[in-house]
Scaffold this motif. Structure first.
Motif: not given
Length: 411
Positions: A22-38
């Motif tokens: 959960s820490r690595a996949l925090i909302e608006n974090g680099p991984l979450a942005r890459l996954i969502s395509g932000d």
């Protein structure tokens, strides 16, 4: 037809299905942005650092599901510099023609040599590719500094037993998992515990236990399945036991056993540079002056492995392993320096003789003035003998020289 492994069948298809991290996949974090395509900002390159089975490949595949980017995947185990350059050229074409970003997932980046990692730099720096690299080793030691400075390092922690149990229970509930299997609670807890936070290992053991027990798995059958599954843990006892057996086999001149342990380490994902370093030590400690060329070959092998990477690196490693195993052995240089160090540590030191000092030297005799190249002269105050040559290989010739020289020096 070969069935897809359970761990692959259960790989999450969305961020909500990911358990743990959960820490690595925090909302608006680099991984979450890459996954969502932000696309509200630039996408940073990312180095995923974590132990086996912590979710590195899963996260990379979720990024690959991002339809706003072209996703490419390479394994550093088998990829070459030519393949990397070909993918970069393709990414550049997509960016120039369609303004479409490319995400490159490079698994086991630590297996890339320095030159292979260097080939990524310009593309990462210019934004032609967004690199998502995965490694089980500390990037500070396994990834070149320029690549680290251009990336965000995200550390993934081992999953706790609760997370692993949740993943295993999902396997029992999912139609693509093991819906017809039943596991005793103690069996699941046992497999979760011995998996040490590695979800892939837990699922592999779980599938092996179900296949070997007719889908009804007790604690005893789970233990039996675990015992029959060969696991190479780079951070655990198996790592140290295997490298120990490897070195002792080479020292014992058993080339076939040494190759067996070398193959086990390579198949288990051991860092080839670690193997090469250990062989360099052995070449000096255990072969030594019985074959001085061994150390030269060991150093050359280490450099070759560093430049060509794996899987080709296995060939020079095997060549060196066989050479060292079959070489004559001597540990007399190793013993000699240990004896000399012990004498120094015992404070058994005297002033440097006046003739040998850098300033004010008096009475120094130049050895080349003697036709033998050696002449009687006192080089230290003491008569301890540290080097006792063996009669193995080239050292037998050195033993003759030592005897002749010590007679001249009156020792």
């Amino acid at each position: 037809m070969v069935e897809i492994p359970l761990a692959a069948r259960l790989r999450p298809n969305s961020l909500t299905e990911v358990i743990g991290q959960s820490r690595a996949l925090i909302e608006n974090g680099p991984l979450a942005r890459l996954i969502s395509g932000d696309q509200s900002g630039s996408w940073p390159s990312v180095i995923l650092w974590g132990p086996p089975g912590s979710g590195k490949t899963t996260i990379a595949r979720l990024i690959g599901n991002n339809e706003k980017a072209h996703f490419l995947e390479l394994s550093a185990v088998s990829a070459s510099v030519a393949q990397v350059r070909e993918l970069i050229a393709k990414a550049k074409e997509l960016k120039n023609l369609y303004d479409r970003p490319t995400v490159l997932f490079l698994d086991e980046v630590h297996r890339f040599s320095k030159s292979q990692q260097d080939s990524l730099l310009s593309a990462v720096e210019s934004g032609i590719i967004t690199l998502v690299a995965a490694t089980t080793e500390n990037p500070s030691f396994s990834v070149i500094t320029p690549l680290i400075s251009r990336s965000v390092v995200v550390k993934l922690e081992p999953l706790n037993d609760g997370d692993v149990l949740a993943i295993m229970n999902r396997a029992l509930e999912s139609d693509s998992g093991l819906p017809n299997a039943t596991f005793e609670t103690d069996a699941l807890k046992y497999l979760a515990k011995i998996s040490s936070g590695d979800a892939r290992r837990a699922l592999t053991l779980m599938e092996a236990a179900a296949n070997g027990s007719g889908n009804s798995v007790s604690l005893e059958s789970a233990k039996l399945a675990a015992q029959s599954t060969i696991v190479y843990d780079q951070a655990g006892d198996e790592h140290y036991d295997t490298i120990s057996a490897f070195i002792k086999s080479v020292r014992g001149s058993d080339a076939d056993s040494a190759l067996h342990y070398l193959a086990r380490m390579i198949a288990g994902g051991e860092d080839p540079r670690f193997i090469a370093r250990r062989l360099m030590i052995l070449a000096s400690e255990d072969v030594g002056l019985a074959d001085p060329h061994a150390l030269v070959l060991a150093e050359a092998t280490a450099g070759t492995v560093e430049r060509i990477g794996m899987p080709e690196g296995r060939i020079p490693l095997a060549q060196l392993t066989i050479y060292l195993a079959l070489a004559p052995k001597s540990n007399r240089a190793y013993q000699a320096i240990n004896m000399a160090m012990a004498a120094v540590e015992a404070a058994n030191t005297k002033p440097v003789p006046a003739a040998l000092r850098s300033t004010g030297a008096v009475g120094y005799k130049y050895p080349h003035d003697d036709p033998r190249g050696v002449l009687p002269q006192t080089y230290r105050d003491g008569d301890e003998i540290f080097y006792h040559p063996s009669d193995h290989g080239f050292e037998a010739e050195l033993a003759k020289r030592v005897e002749m020289i010590r007679k001249i020096l009156a020792r």
